[in-house]
Design a protein around this motif. Structure first.
Motif, PDB file in Angstrom:
ATOM      1  N   LEU A  30      -3.822   1.154   6.104  1.00 30.51           N
ATOM      2  CA  LEU A  30      -4.741   0.820   5.011  1.00 30.51           C
ATOM      3  C   LEU A  30      -4.428  -0.559   4.449  1.00 30.51           C
ATOM      4  N   ALA A  84      -9.272  -7.859   5.214  1.00 33.93           N
ATOM      5  CA  ALA A  84     -10.534  -8.048   4.487  1.00 33.93           C
ATOM      6  C   ALA A  84     -10.394  -9.204   3.498  1.00 33.93           C
ATOM      7  N   GLY A  85      -9.280  -9.276   2.817  1.00 33.02           N
ATOM      8  CA  GLY A  85      -9.050 -10.369   1.873  1.00 33.02           C
ATOM      9  C   GLY A  85      -8.978 -11.710   2.568  1.00 33.02           C
ATOM     10  N   GLU A 144      -6.876  -3.889   4.250  1.00 29.32           N
ATOM     11  CA  GLU A 144      -7.149  -4.593   2.990  1.00 29.32           C
ATOM     12  C   GLU A 144      -6.766  -6.069   3.081  1.00 29.32           C
ATOM     13  N   MET A 147       0.833  -1.195   0.000  1.00 25.93           N
ATOM     14  CA  MET A 147       0.000   0.000   0.000  1.00 25.93           C
ATOM     15  C   MET A 147       0.872   1.252   0.000  1.00 25.93           C
TER      16      MET A 147
END
Length: 153
Positions: free
Chosen positions: A7, A14-15, A11, A1
């Motif tokens: 952030l 979430a993945g 991510e 990122m």
């Protein structure tokens, strides 16, 4: 990122919430990137615990790493930053031994980025341990591999 570690962490988490271990090859890449991010964020204890979970999941599934160096390196860094430097060194030494036993560096002209990265990681761990002799040895082995590849490292 690109420096946005918080952030990136969000991510990756979430993945990982969408893919169960072994369900897709992306899981290994997400797990490794998540571990790198946790270490960079200073979440060493969490990274070490998560590394053990990833490793246990892979063993339970009988899954081999897609890249034989990526997960051992990030696992070692998680351990080292969580205060288990000796365990980290043992992990990298074990993988280096497996490379040697497999004959991967028995061909003198063969360049291997993974082998270079393992030696580089071992050299960095030697620095943390204050072991100048091991640092010099592994830094030179890494440099040999990187020079063969014309790698900027």
């Amino acid at each position: 990122m690109r420096g946005e570690l918080a952030l990136g962490r969000a991510e990756f988490e979430a993945g990982l919430a969408r893919i169960l271990p072994g369900e897709h090859t992306a899981w290994q890449h997400l797990a490794a990137a998540h571990l790198h991010t946790l270490v960079e964020l200073g979440e060493s204890a969490l990274a070490a615990r998560y590394a053990r979970e990833v490793e246990a999941s892979m063993h339970a599934l009988g899954t081999r790493p897609l890249d034989p160096t990526e997960l051992p390196i990030v696992f070692a860094w998680a351990e080292a930053h969580a205060g288990r430097l000796e365990s980290a060194i043992e992990r990298i030494d074990q993988v280096l031994g497996e490379f040697s036993a497999g004959g991967r560096h028995a061909v003198p002209d063969r360049a291997d980025l993974g082998l270079g990265r393992l030696h580089e990681s071992r050299a960095r761990l030697a620095l943390l341990a204050g072991d100048g002799l091991s640092f010099s040895l592994h830094a030179e082995h890494a440099a040999i591999q990187y020079r063969k590849l014309k790698h900027p490292g």
